[in-house]
Design a protein around this motif. Structure first.
Motif, PDB file in Angstrom:
ATOM      1  N   SER A 183     -14.883   4.976  -7.498  1.00 24.12           N
ATOM      2  CA  SER A 183     -16.163   4.326  -7.797  1.00 24.12           C
ATOM      3  C   SER A 183     -16.200   3.851  -9.249  1.00 24.12           C
ATOM      4  O   SER A 183     -16.729   2.783  -9.560  1.00 24.12           O
ATOM      5  N   ALA A 184     -15.593   4.641 -10.142  1.00 24.91           N
ATOM      6  CA  ALA A 184     -15.512   4.226 -11.554  1.00 24.91           C
ATOM      7  C   ALA A 184     -14.565   3.045 -11.694  1.00 24.91           C
ATOM      8  O   ALA A 184     -14.814   2.110 -12.473  1.00 24.91           O
ATOM      9  N   ALA A 185     -13.497   3.070 -10.906  1.00 21.80           N
ATOM     10  CA  ALA A 185     -12.499   1.996 -10.991  1.00 21.80           C
ATOM     11  C   ALA A 185     -13.086   0.642 -10.607  1.00 21.80           C
ATOM     12  O   ALA A 185     -12.684  -0.388 -11.145  1.00 21.80           O
ATOM     13  N   THR A 186     -14.036   0.675  -9.684  1.00 22.91           N
ATOM     14  CA  THR A 186     -14.617  -0.601  -9.238  1.00 22.91           C
ATOM     15  C   THR A 186     -15.403  -1.290 -10.354  1.00 22.91           C
ATOM     16  O   THR A 186     -15.692  -2.479 -10.251  1.00 22.91           O
ATOM     17  N   LEU A 187     -15.744  -0.560 -11.404  1.00 22.65           N
ATOM     18  CA  LEU A 187     -16.472  -1.168 -12.528  1.00 22.65           C
ATOM     19  C   LEU A 187     -15.533  -1.980 -13.426  1.00 22.65           C
ATOM     20  O   LEU A 187     -15.993  -2.729 -14.286  1.00 22.65           O
ATOM     21  N   CYS A 188     -14.233  -1.796 -13.238  1.00 23.55           N
ATOM     22  CA  CYS A 188     -13.267  -2.510 -14.078  1.00 23.55           C
ATOM     23  C   CYS A 188     -13.054  -3.940 -13.573  1.00 23.55           C
ATOM     24  O   CYS A 188     -13.308  -4.250 -12.403  1.00 23.55           O
ATOM     25  N   ASP A 189     -12.542  -4.775 -14.480  1.00 17.04           N
ATOM     26  CA  ASP A 189     -12.325  -6.176 -14.105  1.00 17.04           C
ATOM     27  C   ASP A 189     -11.169  -6.320 -13.114  1.00 17.04           C
ATOM     28  O   ASP A 189     -11.169  -7.218 -12.281  1.00 17.04           O
ATOM     29  N   ARG A 190     -10.181  -5.458 -13.276  1.00 14.04           N
ATOM     30  CA  ARG A 190      -9.018  -5.545 -12.386  1.00 14.04           C
ATOM     31  C   ARG A 190      -8.656  -4.152 -11.875  1.00 14.04           C
ATOM     32  O   ARG A 190      -8.873  -3.157 -12.563  1.00 14.04           O
ATOM     33  N   LEU A 191      -8.076  -4.136 -10.699  1.00 13.93           N
ATOM     34  CA  LEU A 191      -7.558  -2.881 -10.138  1.00 13.93           C
ATOM     35  C   LEU A 191      -6.040  -3.016  -9.994  1.00 13.93           C
ATOM     36  O   LEU A 191      -5.557  -4.050  -9.518  1.00 13.93           O
ATOM     37  N   VAL A 192      -5.340  -2.007 -10.417  1.00 13.99           N
ATOM     38  CA  VAL A 192      -3.892  -1.983 -10.207  1.00 13.99           C
ATOM     39  C   VAL A 192      -3.582  -0.719  -9.404  1.00 13.99           C
ATOM     40  O   VAL A 192      -3.841   0.391  -9.859  1.00 13.99           O
ATOM     41  N   LEU A 193      -3.093  -0.914  -8.190  1.00 15.60           N
ATOM     42  CA  LEU A 193      -2.765   0.231  -7.331  1.00 15.60           C
ATOM     43  C   LEU A 193      -1.279   0.555  -7.474  1.00 15.60           C
ATOM     44  O   LEU A 193      -0.427  -0.316  -7.268  1.00 15.60           O
ATOM     45  N   VAL A 194      -1.003   1.786  -7.845  1.00 21.60           N
ATOM     46  CA  VAL A 194       0.394   2.212  -8.011  1.00 21.60           C
ATOM     47  C   VAL A 194       0.723   3.195  -6.902  1.00 21.60           C
ATOM     48  O   VAL A 194      -0.048   4.130  -6.636  1.00 21.60           O
ATOM     49  N   HIS A 195       1.845   2.955  -6.239  1.00 18.43           N
ATOM     50  CA  HIS A 195       2.246   3.854  -5.168  1.00 18.43           C
ATOM     51  C   HIS A 195       3.769   3.899  -5.115  1.00 18.43           C
ATOM     52  O   HIS A 195       4.424   2.848  -5.129  1.00 18.43           O
ATOM     53  N   ASN A 196       4.316   5.084  -5.026  1.00 16.80           N
ATOM     54  CA  ASN A 196       5.772   5.261  -4.977  1.00 16.80           C
ATOM     55  C   ASN A 196       6.490   4.452  -6.057  1.00 16.80           C
ATOM     56  O   ASN A 196       7.450   3.725  -5.767  1.00 16.80           O
ATOM     57  N   ALA A 197       5.999   4.523  -7.261  1.00 18.12           N
ATOM     58  CA  ALA A 197       6.620   3.887  -8.438  1.00 18.12           C
ATOM     59  C   ALA A 197       6.462   2.370  -8.484  1.00 18.12           C
ATOM     60  O   ALA A 197       7.038   1.711  -9.349  1.00 18.12           O
ATOM     61  N   LYS A 198       5.703   1.790  -7.524  1.00 21.48           N
ATOM     62  CA  LYS A 198       5.545   0.334  -7.521  1.00 21.48           C
ATOM     63  C   LYS A 198       4.075  -0.054  -7.640  1.00 21.48           C
ATOM     64  O   LYS A 198       3.193   0.700  -7.213  1.00 21.48           O
ATOM     65  N   VAL A 199       3.838  -1.214  -8.179  1.00 23.29           N
ATOM     66  CA  VAL A 199       2.485  -1.763  -8.145  1.00 23.29           C
ATOM     67  C   VAL A 199       2.337  -2.456  -6.803  1.00 23.29           C
ATOM     68  O   VAL A 199       3.042  -3.424  -6.498  1.00 23.29           O
ATOM     69  N   VAL A 200       1.448  -1.935  -5.962  1.00 23.53           N
ATOM     70  CA  VAL A 200       1.322  -2.487  -4.604  1.00 23.53           C
ATOM     71  C   VAL A 200       0.134  -3.433  -4.490  1.00 23.53           C
ATOM     72  O   VAL A 200       0.027  -4.168  -3.493  1.00 23.53           O
ATOM     73  N   ALA A 201      -0.768  -3.419  -5.441  1.00 18.13           N
ATOM     74  CA  ALA A 201      -1.874  -4.374  -5.449  1.00 18.13           C
ATOM     75  C   ALA A 201      -2.342  -4.547  -6.870  1.00 18.13           C
ATOM     76  O   ALA A 201      -2.357  -3.586  -7.640  1.00 18.13           O
ATOM     77  N   ASN A 202      -2.714  -5.775  -7.207  1.00 16.72           N
ATOM     78  CA  ASN A 202      -3.096  -6.039  -8.602  1.00 16.72           C
ATOM     79  C   ASN A 202      -4.029  -7.248  -8.633  1.00 16.72           C
ATOM     80  O   ASN A 202      -3.651  -8.347  -8.213  1.00 16.72           O
ATOM     81  N   GLY A 203      -5.242  -7.041  -9.054  1.00 18.71           N
ATOM     82  CA  GLY A 203      -6.169  -8.163  -9.160  1.00 18.71           C
ATOM     83  C   GLY A 203      -7.591  -7.693  -9.226  1.00 18.71           C
ATOM     84  O   GLY A 203      -7.866  -6.496  -9.155  1.00 18.71           O
ATOM     85  N   PRO A 204      -8.542  -8.628  -9.338  1.00 21.44           N
ATOM     86  CA  PRO A 204      -9.953  -8.244  -9.308  1.00 21.44           C
ATOM     87  C   PRO A 204     -10.298  -7.631  -7.950  1.00 21.44           C
ATOM     88  O   PRO A 204      -9.729  -8.031  -6.927  1.00 21.44           O
ATOM     89  N   LEU A 205     -11.214  -6.681  -7.957  1.00 19.37           N
ATOM     90  CA  LEU A 205     -11.565  -5.980  -6.723  1.00 19.37           C
ATOM     91  C   LEU A 205     -11.994  -6.962  -5.630  1.00 19.37           C
ATOM     92  O   LEU A 205     -11.557  -6.854  -4.477  1.00 19.37           O
ATOM     93  N   SER A 206     -12.838  -7.941  -5.992  1.00 24.18           N
ATOM     94  CA  SER A 206     -13.350  -8.864  -4.999  1.00 24.18           C
ATOM     95  C   SER A 206     -12.210  -9.649  -4.338  1.00 24.18           C
ATOM     96  O   SER A 206     -12.185  -9.833  -3.116  1.00 24.18           O
ATOM     97  N   THR A 207     -11.250 -10.058  -5.129  1.00 21.62           N
ATOM     98  CA  THR A 207     -10.113 -10.819  -4.587  1.00 21.62           C
ATOM     99  C   THR A 207      -9.292  -9.938  -3.655  1.00 21.62           C
ATOM    100  O   THR A 207      -8.880 -10.371  -2.570  1.00 21.62           O
TER     101      THR A 207
END
Lengths: 251, 400
Positions: A194-218
């Motif tokens: 819920s705190a993360a959603t306040l940020c401009d961008r979300l970067v999801l890290v899983h198994n040493a890789k970035v699996v998603a990167n961008g604004p939450l809405s996108t």
């Protein structure tokens, strides 16, 4: 300045012996933006933060801040580690002053900056107390003030609101938002979606890789899920599936 | 801000942390200050007190045979109570009497008889592990020795000879003298134990702060915050090294102060005095102490930084204090007059031998060159090893 790239990672991998802690990560941190780094324990968030902090050098790829290598520009980076790393026999101010001196900030100026941040965080009365009696929240706030004392361009925060009560957490978020508005780049590692959603961008890290990167809405629009939690689940499951498909299974 | 300022900042922070902990202050500073005064005051007081207490204790001695009156009187004067054996006793082999000695209700069994060659035969049974019984034996032996002296004179004179000339045919001239001065003798005595105490103190006192500033900082999480600061790792090492060295050298300085105080005011002129040393030996002694502390602190910081945890660091460093005892003891038995130059090149031994020579106010140029150059070499090696450990990228996690 706002919207320009402050720091970037290009094809950054980090290995510790046979263990791949980070695998071919590309990431841009912009001036005047906040980035939430989310992922499970052991996903690689801390390694990513340490590379951004200049504590680790990439095994492959480049980590750049402004025009040069991140390691050579640590003066422009402020870090708040998860454990806070305070010296308990020193007062909050002595802890902050120690770091300020290492960053070349004169004592008087450091005190003025600290008091400016301490007010909104409710820490003015605790600055000259030893930190050994501090609650976790007070230690978090002290570590945050320490990370800010040299007015860094890039602020790296590891779980900055963990253990804080609602009021304190809100004060920290407000402070961080004001720093973003000043044009600083903030990277915030958290388990709190819920705190993360306040940020401009979300970067999801899983198994040493970035699996998603961008604004939450996108990210939500491209994934046909309703919220950040579902997004996290979707991407980590997808990444796990891709990972398993790439593994040769001998039956 | 330059390297010097950053290094000083780190060292100051470490020292501030150190002085805020009264337990550490007590251990690291007060103990060295009071060590020698305690050794020179409390220890002799305890020893003398115990001896006086023992002398004042009555010793129960059962005597088989008839003692000469003079001997019996001499024994009674030393608080010996002479007992007659029970009527049914079978002699010194009597099991019951032997049991009483073992139990402590009797202190000594004494047999006294004159044989056919006119020689007195003494038989003693006592417990060497019981203080009073052991002391009773000493009192009896001393009294017999004195009585024997008078008996010897009596017998020689009875034979018509001059006892003085017959029993003492060789005499030392009373003007014979030791050409070593009082201060040289003091230096010789002190040189045998001061290097041992200093070396073991330096090695052992550096352990706790070295661990606290490396593995301890890692466990508390403060090391990671420090590594994020814009400073090269060598500055981190230098700052921590300076802090630990300050603590160790402060301890040594206090030890010296305590020693000087004890020698000047407590030991008294008859026991020990400060040795007189020239300027060159004093300066070289300081160099030896500083070099040794640099080497020890760098090595201990490196080992502690290599360790994964405080516990592991403690296990790795604790034996060092014992290890240094081996060369320290070797140094005590090395004959300085015929010592080979190679000993001045052996790690740890070289510094301690140098300290011994310097405390004797001797500066042997060849020895000085060897111990100084080898010590600097070992110190450089220790610093290089420490630098290597501090340069590890996994410093924040602990070496594997």
């Amino acid at each position: 300045m706002e919207g320009e790239v402050l720091a970037s990672l290009r094809s950054v991998s980090k290995r510790f012996g046979p263990v791949v802690a980070l695998d071919a990560v590309d990431l841009d941190i912009l001036h005047g933006s906040s980035t939430a780094l989310i992922g499970s324990n052991g996903a690689g968030k801390t390694t990513l933060l340490r590379i951004l902090a200049g504590v680790y050098r990439p095994s492959e790829g480049t980590a750049v801040l402004g025009e040069g290598n991140i390691v050579d520009h640590r003066r422009r980076i402020g870090v708040m580690t998860e454990s806070t790393g305070l010296h308990v026999r020193l007062t909050a101010w002595e802890n902050i002053r120690f770091h300020a001196r290492l960053f070349g900030v004169e004592d008087g100026e450091a005190r003025r900056r600290t008091e400016r941040h301490a007010g909104p965080l409710g820490m003015l009365g605790a600055l000259d107390r030893r930190t050994e009696g501090f609650s976790r929240g007070m230690r978090q706030k002290t570590a945050l003030m320490r990370a800010l004392v040299h007015e860094p361009d890039l602020l790296l925060l590891d779980e900055p609101t963990a253990g804080l009560d609602i009021t304190s957490a809100r004060a920290v978020r407000t402070l961080i938002q004001s720093l973003v508005e000043e044009g600083r780049g903030v990277v915030w590692s958290t388990h709190d979606l819920s705190a993360a959603t306040l940020c401009d961008r979300l970067v999801l890290v899983h198994n040493a890789k970035v699996v998603a990167n961008g604004p939450l809405s996108t990210l939500l629009a491209s994934s046909s899920v309703a919220d950040a939690e579902a997004l996290h689940e979707l991407h980590t499951m997808e990444a796990t599936r891709e990972f398993l498909e790439g593994v040769d299974v001998v039956s | 801000m330059n390297s010097w300022h950053r290094t000083r900042t780190i060292a100051s922070r470490e020292l501030l942390d150190f002085v805020r902990d009264w337990r550490t202050i007590l251990t690291m500073l007060l103990i060295p200050l009071f060590l020698f005064p305690l050794l020179f005051v409390v220890l002799p007081l305890v020893v003398v007190g115990q001896a006086e207490e023992l002398t004042a204790t009555e010793a129960q001695v059962v005597v088989y045979g008839t003692l000469p009156t003079a001997l019996a009187d001499a024994l009674v004067e030393t608080n010996v109570v002479l007992l007659t054996p029970p009527a049914n006793s079978t002699g010194v082999d009597d099991d019951e009497q032997n049991r009483l000695v073992r139990e402590g209700s009797l202190d000594l069994i004494m047999g006294w008889r004159l044989d056919e060659e006119d020689v007195y035969v003494v038989h003693l049974r006592y417990m060497s592990t019981a203080s009073v019984s052991n002391d009773a034996r000493s009192r009896v032996v001393n009294a017999i020795a004195e009585w024997e002296e008078s008996e010897r004179v009596r017998r020689v004179e009875a034979g018509g000879m001059d006892a003085n000339v017959t029993l003492d045919p060789v005499r030392f001239d009373s003007t014979s003298m030791d050409l070593a001065s009082q201060s040289e003798r003091q230096g010789w005595l002190l040189s045998s134990f001061i290097p041992l105490i200093f070396a073991t103190w330096m090695v052992s006192s550096a352990i706790q702060p070295s661990i606290d500033m490396t593995a301890g900082e890692r466990e508390r999480g403060s090391l990671e915050a420090l590594l994020c600061a814009p400073l090269p790792r060598w500055e981190l090492l230098a700052g921590k090294w300076a802090a630990v060295s300050t603590i160790v050298l402060a301890g040594v300085t206090l030890q010296v102060a305590g020693l000087m105080f004890a020698l000047t005011y407590l030991a008294g002129p008859g026991l020990l005095e400060m040795p007189r040393m020239g300027v060159a030996p004093i300066l070289l002694l300081m160099v030896a102490v500083v070099c040794f502390s640099v080497m020890v602190v760098a090595t201990e910081l490196a080992i502690a930084m290599r360790s994964r945890s405080v516990k592991e660091a403690g296990s790795a460093l604790a034996p060092l204090g014992l290890l240094v005892l081996v060369p320290a003891i070797i140094v005590q038995v090395v004959n300085l007059d015929g010592v080979e130059g190679v000993w001045f090149a052996v790690p740890v031994v070289n510094v301690m031998l140098a300290m011994r020579e310097l405390l004797l106010n001797r500066v042997v140029p060849f020895h000085t060159v060897v111990w100084l150059s080898t010590t600097l070499f070992y110190t450089a090696l220790a610093l290089a090893y420490a630098q290597r450990q501090f340069d590890r990228e996994d410093l924040v996690l602990g070496a594997s």
